[in-house]
Design an enzyme around this catalytic site. Sequence first.
Site, PDB file in Angstrom:
ATOM      1  N   SER A 145       0.870  -1.175   0.000  1.00  0.00           N
ATOM      2  CA  SER A 145       0.000   0.000   0.000  1.00  0.00           C
ATOM      3  C   SER A 145       0.902   1.218   0.000  1.00  0.00           C
ATOM      4  O   SER A 145       2.091   1.131   0.341  1.00  0.00           O
ATOM      5  CB  SER A 145      -0.868  -0.003   1.263  1.00  0.00           C
ATOM      6  N   TYR A 158      -1.837  -0.440  10.712  1.00  0.00           N
ATOM      7  CA  TYR A 158      -1.933  -0.869   9.311  1.00  0.00           C
ATOM      8  C   TYR A 158      -0.646  -0.515   8.565  1.00  0.00           C
ATOM      9  O   TYR A 158      -0.090  -1.348   7.836  1.00  0.00           O
ATOM     10  CB  TYR A 158      -3.133  -0.203   8.641  1.00  0.00           C
TER      11      TYR A 158
END
Length: 247
Positions: A145, A158
């Site tokens: 990501s 995250y």
Amino acid sequence: MPASTPLEKKVVLITGASSGIGEATARRLAAAGHQVMAGARRTGRLAKLAEDVRAAGGALEHCALDVTRRDSLESFVEAAHDRYGRIDVLVNNAGVMPLSPMADLRVDDWDRMIDVNIRGTLHGIAAVLPRMREQGAGHIVNIASVAAHRVDPTAAVYCATKYAVRALSEGLRQESRDIRVTLVSPGFTQSELLDQGGAPEAQAAARAAAQQHAIPATAIADAIGFALEQPATVDVNEIVVRPTTQH
């Protein structure tokens, strides 16, 4: 087994293939003629995906998969190897993103991100690496990501898991000679990633941003396809794909 060339059709395993980037990648690669084995927990969605792909002339098999369980990934890989006789590509795509401020102490969400995003990636690597080394060729694609390159409020854990995926990918790349390693880091992308867990306010804010900026999952599937289609001597190590409107 000799390394694949761009013209050869490859056996591609995809985790988290029931929606979002995983589903789009399965459709894209099957349409390109590759033999796809799709894995996810939601087997009903996988069955529909297989029906659609086969109706369009593609080849896709599917299997129930829980990436948090090492034995589940080993069975997934074994099923593909038994059917096709080789494993050319693994797309480590399964991931979760329940966002929240750290002060909320949503430890169960933290543990789930660690289990899916980090352990799931490691379980995938452990399952395919011996077979790829035996073949003398293979390609592991890890989906990270933009959170693997920056840290934002409510996304600390995250981001930590995606930084870990980035580190694992680079370490594996440096240790490999015959096996290619690609890290793909999407920005806001249309998916179901924000639909489970997390703090309601943080998830709502992220959903609003995604609705404003998100690119289709097919854009990430195309990036993966680009990396796979390079000659065996070309290793595309990192691809970051953002919406043009995302900072």
